[in-house]
Design a protein around this motif. Sequence first.
Motif, PDB file in Angstrom:
ATOM      1  N   ALA A   1     -35.788  -6.082  -5.982  1.00  0.00           N
ATOM      2  CA  ALA A   1     -34.792  -5.712  -5.114  1.00  0.00           C
ATOM      3  C   ALA A   1     -33.513  -5.082  -5.483  1.00  0.00           C
ATOM      4  O   ALA A   1     -33.227  -5.610  -6.767  1.00  0.00           O
ATOM      5  CB  ALA A   1     -34.679  -6.782  -3.946  1.00  0.00           C
ATOM      6  N   VAL A   2     -32.936  -4.453  -4.666  1.00  0.00           N
ATOM      7  CA  VAL A   2     -31.638  -3.961  -5.237  1.00  0.00           C
ATOM      8  C   VAL A   2     -30.611  -4.950  -4.309  1.00  0.00           C
ATOM      9  O   VAL A   2     -30.595  -5.057  -3.179  1.00  0.00           O
ATOM     10  CB  VAL A   2     -31.118  -2.400  -4.717  1.00  0.00           C
ATOM     11  N   SER A   3     -29.453  -5.217  -5.002  1.00  0.00           N
ATOM     12  CA  SER A   3     -28.528  -6.109  -4.515  1.00  0.00           C
ATOM     13  C   SER A   3     -26.932  -5.248  -4.269  1.00  0.00           C
ATOM     14  O   SER A   3     -26.889  -4.183  -5.045  1.00  0.00           O
ATOM     15  CB  SER A   3     -27.897  -7.055  -5.043  1.00  0.00           C
ATOM     16  N   GLY A   4     -26.471  -5.247  -2.933  1.00  0.00           N
ATOM     17  CA  GLY A   4     -25.356  -4.233  -2.718  1.00  0.00           C
ATOM     18  C   GLY A   4     -24.939  -4.762  -1.179  1.00  0.00           C
ATOM     19  O   GLY A   4     -25.424  -5.540  -0.584  1.00  0.00           O
ATOM     20  N   ASP A   5     -23.921  -3.777  -0.851  1.00  0.00           N
ATOM     21  CA  ASP A   5     -23.378  -4.060   0.442  1.00  0.00           C
ATOM     22  C   ASP A   5     -24.707  -3.587   1.593  1.00  0.00           C
ATOM     23  O   ASP A   5     -25.105  -2.512   1.075  1.00  0.00           O
ATOM     24  CB  ASP A   5     -21.968  -3.482   0.621  1.00  0.00           C
ATOM     25  N   VAL A   6     -24.700  -3.859   2.608  1.00  0.00           N
ATOM     26  CA  VAL A   6     -25.353  -3.518   3.645  1.00  0.00           C
ATOM     27  C   VAL A   6     -24.302  -3.056   5.156  1.00  0.00           C
ATOM     28  O   VAL A   6     -23.569  -4.118   5.454  1.00  0.00           O
ATOM     29  CB  VAL A   6     -26.462  -4.260   4.193  1.00  0.00           C
ATOM     30  N   LEU A   7     -24.315  -1.881   5.245  1.00  0.00           N
ATOM     31  CA  LEU A   7     -23.441  -1.489   6.267  1.00  0.00           C
ATOM     32  C   LEU A   7     -24.206  -1.662   7.763  1.00  0.00           C
ATOM     33  O   LEU A   7     -25.170  -1.505   7.913  1.00  0.00           O
ATOM     34  CB  LEU A   7     -23.276   0.003   6.292  1.00  0.00           C
TER      35      LEU A   7
ATOM     36  N   GLY B   1     -31.747   3.631   3.567  1.00  0.00           N
ATOM     37  CA  GLY B   1     -31.273   3.551   2.117  1.00  0.00           C
ATOM     38  C   GLY B   1     -30.352   4.778   1.640  1.00  0.00           C
ATOM     39  O   GLY B   1     -30.615   5.770   1.987  1.00  0.00           O
ATOM     40  N   PHE B   2     -29.476   4.241   1.023  1.00  0.00           N
ATOM     41  CA  PHE B   2     -28.446   5.262   0.343  1.00  0.00           C
ATOM     42  C   PHE B   2     -29.367   6.008  -0.785  1.00  0.00           C
ATOM     43  O   PHE B   2     -29.727   5.312  -1.774  1.00  0.00           O
ATOM     44  CB  PHE B   2     -27.072   4.918   0.124  1.00  0.00           C
ATOM     45  N   PRO B   3     -29.652   7.261  -0.553  1.00  0.00           N
ATOM     46  CA  PRO B   3     -30.244   8.135  -1.760  1.00  0.00           C
ATOM     47  C   PRO B   3     -29.539   7.780  -2.874  1.00  0.00           C
ATOM     48  O   PRO B   3     -28.412   7.750  -3.056  1.00  0.00           O
ATOM     49  CB  PRO B   3     -30.092   9.409  -1.404  1.00  0.00           C
ATOM     50  N   GLY B   4     -30.441   7.407  -4.126  1.00  0.00           N
ATOM     51  CA  GLY B   4     -30.077   7.210  -5.363  1.00  0.00           C
ATOM     52  C   GLY B   4     -29.454   5.659  -5.440  1.00  0.00           C
ATOM     53  O   GLY B   4     -29.294   5.164  -6.724  1.00  0.00           O
ATOM     54  N   ARG B   5     -29.385   4.925  -4.301  1.00  0.00           N
ATOM     55  CA  ARG B   5     -29.051   3.419  -4.631  1.00  0.00           C
ATOM     56  C   ARG B   5     -30.204   2.580  -4.159  1.00  0.00           C
ATOM     57  O   ARG B   5     -30.434   1.459  -4.532  1.00  0.00           O
ATOM     58  CB  ARG B   5     -27.721   3.043  -3.542  1.00  0.00           C
TER      59      ARG B   5
ATOM     60  N   ALA C   1     -23.417  10.681   6.268  1.00  0.00           N
ATOM     61  CA  ALA C   1     -23.949   9.921   4.932  1.00  0.00           C
ATOM     62  C   ALA C   1     -22.864  10.007   3.747  1.00  0.00           C
ATOM     63  O   ALA C   1     -22.802   9.237   3.030  1.00  0.00           O
ATOM     64  CB  ALA C   1     -25.412  10.494   4.475  1.00  0.00           C
ATOM     65  N   ASP C   2     -22.502  11.118   3.558  1.00  0.00           N
ATOM     66  CA  ASP C   2     -21.638  11.563   2.390  1.00  0.00           C
ATOM     67  C   ASP C   2     -20.303  10.687   2.428  1.00  0.00           C
ATOM     68  O   ASP C   2     -19.638  10.017   1.860  1.00  0.00           O
ATOM     69  CB  ASP C   2     -21.454  13.125   2.099  1.00  0.00           C
ATOM     70  N   ARG C   3     -19.774  10.783   3.745  1.00  0.00           N
ATOM     71  CA  ARG C   3     -18.708   9.980   4.131  1.00  0.00           C
ATOM     72  C   ARG C   3     -18.702   8.634   3.882  1.00  0.00           C
ATOM     73  O   ARG C   3     -17.883   7.835   3.413  1.00  0.00           O
ATOM     74  CB  ARG C   3     -18.015  10.563   5.425  1.00  0.00           C
ATOM     75  N   LEU C   4     -19.876   8.035   4.424  1.00  0.00           N
ATOM     76  CA  LEU C   4     -20.015   6.657   4.147  1.00  0.00           C
ATOM     77  C   LEU C   4     -20.325   6.399   2.602  1.00  0.00           C
ATOM     78  O   LEU C   4     -19.681   5.242   2.170  1.00  0.00           O
ATOM     79  CB  LEU C   4     -21.169   5.880   5.191  1.00  0.00           C
ATOM     80  N   ALA C   5     -21.023   7.120   2.002  1.00  0.00           N
ATOM     81  CA  ALA C   5     -21.360   6.934   0.622  1.00  0.00           C
ATOM     82  C   ALA C   5     -20.072   6.744  -0.368  1.00  0.00           C
ATOM     83  O   ALA C   5     -20.016   5.956  -1.220  1.00  0.00           O
ATOM     84  CB  ALA C   5     -22.384   7.941   0.172  1.00  0.00           C
ATOM     85  N   THR C   6     -18.944   7.824   0.425  1.00  0.00           N
ATOM     86  CA  THR C   6     -17.614   7.349  -0.443  1.00  0.00           C
ATOM     87  C   THR C   6     -17.053   6.426  -0.011  1.00  0.00           C
ATOM     88  O   THR C   6     -16.164   5.813  -1.036  1.00  0.00           O
ATOM     89  CB  THR C   6     -17.106   9.072  -0.339  1.00  0.00           C
ATOM     90  N   ARG C   7     -16.879   6.154   0.985  1.00  0.00           N
ATOM     91  CA  ARG C   7     -15.959   4.953   1.555  1.00  0.00           C
ATOM     92  C   ARG C   7     -16.675   3.847   0.970  1.00  0.00           C
ATOM     93  O   ARG C   7     -15.843   2.738   0.787  1.00  0.00           O
ATOM     94  CB  ARG C   7     -16.016   4.913   3.245  1.00  0.00           C
ATOM     95  N   PHE C   8     -17.767   3.611   0.782  1.00  0.00           N
ATOM     96  CA  PHE C   8     -18.431   2.260   0.533  1.00  0.00           C
ATOM     97  C   PHE C   8     -19.284   2.680  -0.746  1.00  0.00           C
ATOM     98  O   PHE C   8     -20.431   2.534  -0.845  1.00  0.00           O
ATOM     99  CB  PHE C   8     -19.221   1.637   1.599  1.00  0.00           C
ATOM    100  N   PRO C   9     -18.705   2.516  -1.812  1.00  0.00           N
ATOM    101  CA  PRO C   9     -19.472   2.983  -3.161  1.00  0.00           C
ATOM    102  C   PRO C   9     -20.422   1.846  -3.691  1.00  0.00           C
ATOM    103  O   PRO C   9     -21.210   2.233  -4.500  1.00  0.00           O
ATOM    104  CB  PRO C   9     -18.577   3.227  -4.213  1.00  0.00           C
ATOM    105  N   ARG C  10     -20.207   0.689  -3.138  1.00  0.00           N
ATOM    106  CA  ARG C  10     -21.380  -0.355  -3.306  1.00  0.00           C
ATOM    107  C   ARG C  10     -22.568  -0.719  -2.209  1.00  0.00           C
ATOM    108  O   ARG C  10     -23.263  -1.570  -2.343  1.00  0.00           O
ATOM    109  CB  ARG C  10     -20.813  -1.678  -3.538  1.00  0.00           C
TER     110      ARG C  10
ATOM    111  N   ALA D   1     -25.890  -0.267  -0.317  1.00  0.00           N
ATOM    112  CA  ALA D   1     -27.037   0.356  -0.687  1.00  0.00           C
ATOM    113  C   ALA D   1     -28.065   0.669   0.600  1.00  0.00           C
ATOM    114  O   ALA D   1     -28.926   1.496   0.313  1.00  0.00           O
ATOM    115  CB  ALA D   1     -27.801  -0.880  -1.367  1.00  0.00           C
ATOM    116  N   ALA D   2     -27.677   0.217   1.754  1.00  0.00           N
ATOM    117  CA  ALA D   2     -28.417   0.455   3.121  1.00  0.00           C
ATOM    118  C   ALA D   2     -27.482   0.369   4.373  1.00  0.00           C
ATOM    119  O   ALA D   2     -26.187   0.097   4.300  1.00  0.00           O
ATOM    120  CB  ALA D   2     -29.372  -0.566   3.141  1.00  0.00           C
ATOM    121  N   GLU D   3     -27.968   1.051   5.160  1.00  0.00           N
ATOM    122  CA  GLU D   3     -27.430   0.633   6.538  1.00  0.00           C
ATOM    123  C   GLU D   3     -28.371   0.365   7.514  1.00  0.00           C
ATOM    124  O   GLU D   3     -29.634   0.697   7.602  1.00  0.00           O
ATOM    125  CB  GLU D   3     -26.665   2.071   6.913  1.00  0.00           C
ATOM    126  N   ALA D   4     -27.984  -0.542   8.584  1.00  0.00           N
ATOM    127  CA  ALA D   4     -28.864  -1.113   9.769  1.00  0.00           C
ATOM    128  C   ALA D   4     -27.742  -1.476  10.779  1.00  0.00           C
ATOM    129  O   ALA D   4     -26.904  -0.763  10.802  1.00  0.00           O
ATOM    130  CB  ALA D   4     -29.435  -2.266   9.302  1.00  0.00           C
TER     131      ALA D   4
END
Length: 210
Positions: free
Chosen positions: A123-129, A64-68, A141-150, A152-155
């Motif tokens: 639950a949190v709704s958002g994009d999943v990478l 999960g993206f921290p803070g999201r 992590a910072d680069r992905l969080a900037t590229r994808f501001p919506r 919430a998670a990566e898998a």
Amino acid sequence: MSSYPLLVVTAVTAEADAVRAGLDPGDVVVEAVGVGPAAAAAGTARLLAGRAYRAVVSAGIAGGFPGRAAVGGLVIATRSIAADLGAESPGGFLPIEELGFGTSVLDAAPHLVEALETALPGAVSGDVLTLATVTGTAATADRLATRFPRAAAEAMEGYGVAAAAAGAGVPFAELRAISNPIGPRDRAAWRLGDAFAALRAAAPALAALP
């Protein structure tokens, strides 16, 4: 509700077992198809070709993206995004859209998202990478969080499952339980037990999907 069963695909057996516990196998088919987008796409396409399903859900643990998205919480994907599908360039990453070769973004079926949001209000709704390589540094992590501001998670499987579902004309959704924050790799900080518990608790919501 449709007379056809729901298909839930996971990467590994431990995830499948967590989702499967307590569900009616006649109404929800749960299968582990392998790790990564290629295995997920191939395994899901094989399953969809062999039987009719009312919908397919990619489910499992995720970062999960921290803070999201909090560790131990759930994320409902509004979109599944192949975040590393594209090309490097001196000016930065070029997604496949800019190369003119297709799309890296697949939408989850709105009626499935709405049903999951209703059944899982915490639950949190958002994009999943979807990534073939799990993030393990703060810089990535910072680069992905900037590229994808919506995001919430990566898998590692969602986009592959979504591509197979789209090819078969079957509605798609993705549900993730957060086991760790995205950033510097630290297995000692992962809370797999909490993530698997969250998957088990969410299983009735999957069974109730239209």
